[in-house]
Scaffold this motif. Structure first.
Motif, PDB file in Angstrom:
ATOM      1  N   SER A  47       4.557  -0.633  -4.437  1.00 57.20           N
ATOM      2  CA  SER A  47       4.512  -1.510  -3.276  1.00 57.20           C
ATOM      3  C   SER A  47       3.803  -2.805  -3.657  1.00 57.20           C
ATOM      4  CB  SER A  47       3.782  -0.823  -2.116  1.00 57.20           C
ATOM      5  OG  SER A  47       3.764  -1.651  -0.980  1.00 57.20           O
ATOM      6  N   VAL A  48       4.405  -3.933  -3.290  1.00 60.44           N
ATOM      7  CA  VAL A  48       3.830  -5.245  -3.580  1.00 60.44           C
ATOM      8  C   VAL A  48       3.088  -5.727  -2.339  1.00 60.44           C
ATOM      9  CG1 VAL A  48       4.347  -7.627  -4.247  1.00 60.44           C
ATOM     10  CG2 VAL A  48       5.702  -5.760  -5.175  1.00 60.44           C
ATOM     11  N   LEU A  55      -0.069  -5.273  -6.810  1.00 59.39           N
ATOM     12  CA  LEU A  55       0.936  -4.220  -6.762  1.00 59.39           C
ATOM     13  C   LEU A  55       0.213  -2.884  -6.760  1.00 59.39           C
ATOM     14  CD1 LEU A  55       4.244  -4.054  -8.132  1.00 59.39           C
ATOM     15  CD2 LEU A  55       2.784  -2.648  -9.526  1.00 59.39           C
ATOM     16  N   LEU A  56       0.670  -1.955  -5.947  1.00 62.79           N
ATOM     17  CA  LEU A  56       0.148  -0.591  -5.950  1.00 62.79           C
ATOM     18  C   LEU A  56       1.204   0.322  -6.542  1.00 62.79           C
ATOM     19  CD1 LEU A  56      -1.432  -0.271  -2.397  1.00 62.79           C
ATOM     20  CD2 LEU A  56      -2.657  -0.197  -4.564  1.00 62.79           C
ATOM     21  N   VAL A  87       3.241   5.054  -1.557  1.00 65.86           N
ATOM     22  CA  VAL A  87       2.141   4.133  -1.299  1.00 65.86           C
ATOM     23  C   VAL A  87       2.732   2.865  -0.691  1.00 65.86           C
ATOM     24  CG1 VAL A  87       2.155   3.088  -3.609  1.00 65.86           C
ATOM     25  CG2 VAL A  87       0.062   3.124  -2.289  1.00 65.86           C
ATOM     26  N   ARG A  88       2.050   2.307   0.318  1.00 71.02           N
ATOM     27  CA  ARG A  88       2.531   1.105   1.001  1.00 71.02           C
ATOM     28  C   ARG A  88       1.360   0.231   1.407  1.00 71.02           C
ATOM     29  NH1 ARG A  88       6.407   2.428  -0.975  1.00 71.02           N
ATOM     30  NH2 ARG A  88       8.372   3.089  -0.109  1.00 71.02           N
ATOM     31  N   TRP A  89       1.587  -1.072   1.329  1.00 67.60           N
ATOM     32  CA  TRP A  89       0.628  -2.041   1.847  1.00 67.60           C
ATOM     33  C   TRP A  89       0.878  -2.220   3.337  1.00 67.60           C
ATOM     34  CZ3 TRP A  89      -3.359  -4.291  -0.663  1.00 67.60           C
ATOM     35  CH2 TRP A  89      -3.350  -4.288  -2.058  1.00 67.60           C
ATOM     36  N   VAL A 101       0.645   8.684   0.581  1.00 64.08           N
ATOM     37  CA  VAL A 101       1.037  10.032   0.991  1.00 64.08           C
ATOM     38  C   VAL A 101       0.828  10.944  -0.211  1.00 64.08           C
ATOM     39  CG1 VAL A 101       2.927  11.492   1.762  1.00 64.08           C
ATOM     40  CG2 VAL A 101       2.713   9.167   2.656  1.00 64.08           C
ATOM     41  N   VAL A 102      -0.008  11.946  -0.031  1.00 68.91           N
ATOM     42  CA  VAL A 102      -0.350  12.860  -1.122  1.00 68.91           C
ATOM     43  C   VAL A 102       0.274  14.217  -0.811  1.00 68.91           C
ATOM     44  CG1 VAL A 102      -2.224  13.947  -2.408  1.00 68.91           C
ATOM     45  CG2 VAL A 102      -2.502  11.623  -1.512  1.00 68.91           C
ATOM     46  N   GLY A 103       1.006  14.767  -1.790  1.00 74.61           N
ATOM     47  CA  GLY A 103       1.643  16.065  -1.608  1.00 74.61           C
ATOM     48  C   GLY A 103       0.951  17.130  -2.426  1.00 74.61           C
TER      49      GLY A 103
END
Length: 105
Positions: A47-48, A55-56, A87-89, A101-103
Motif C-alpha cells: 500500500s502506498v 510504502l507499506l 495492509v492499507r493506509w 489484517v493478521v491471519g
C-alpha cells in the motif's frame, strides 16, 4: 388483433468488439525501476501512502515494513507474530494511519 413483430437479423459476432493483440496490452513496466528487499517470506500486500512518499508491505513472515519510496530504504519493521495478509493506509492524507489484517498460520 395481433400485430406482426419484426425481428432484427443481427449477427452475434458483429456485437463483439475488436480486441487488441496481447503484444499491445502492456500495462506493466518492462524494466526494474525500484527494488525493496528485506522480507523473509512472500509479500502478500503493498500500500502506498496518500502522499506517495512511503510504502507499506505485508508479508507471510509476520512483518509489516515501512519503506521510503524514493530511496527504497526500510525505515521501520513491525513484527505482528503471524502472517500479515493485508495492509492499507488511511486515505486521509492529513493523518498517517495504517491498518493491517493478521491471519493465523
Amino acid at each position: 388483433p395481433r400485430e406482426a413483430k419484426t425481428r432484427l437479423d443481427i449477427d452475434p459476432d458483429s456485437l463483439l468488439p475488436q480486441l487488441p493483440s496481447p503484444a499491445e496490452l502492456r500495462p506493466f513496466p518492462e524494466r526494474l525501476s525500484s527494488r525493496f528487499v528485506g522480507h523473509a517470506g512472500r509479500v502478500l500486500s503493498v500500500s502506498v501512502s496518500p502522499s506517495g512518499e512511503h510504502l507499506l508491505s505485508a508479508s507471510a513472515d509476520g512483518t509489516v515494513k515501512l519503506w521510503e519510496v524514493e530511496t527504497g530504504r526500510c525505515e521501520r519493521t513491525c513484527s505482528l507474530g503471524a502472517e500479515v495478509r493485508s495492509v492499507r493506509w488511511c486515505p486521509n492524507g492529513e493523518t498517517a494511519v495504517a491498518a493491517a489484517v493478521v491471519g493465523v498460520k
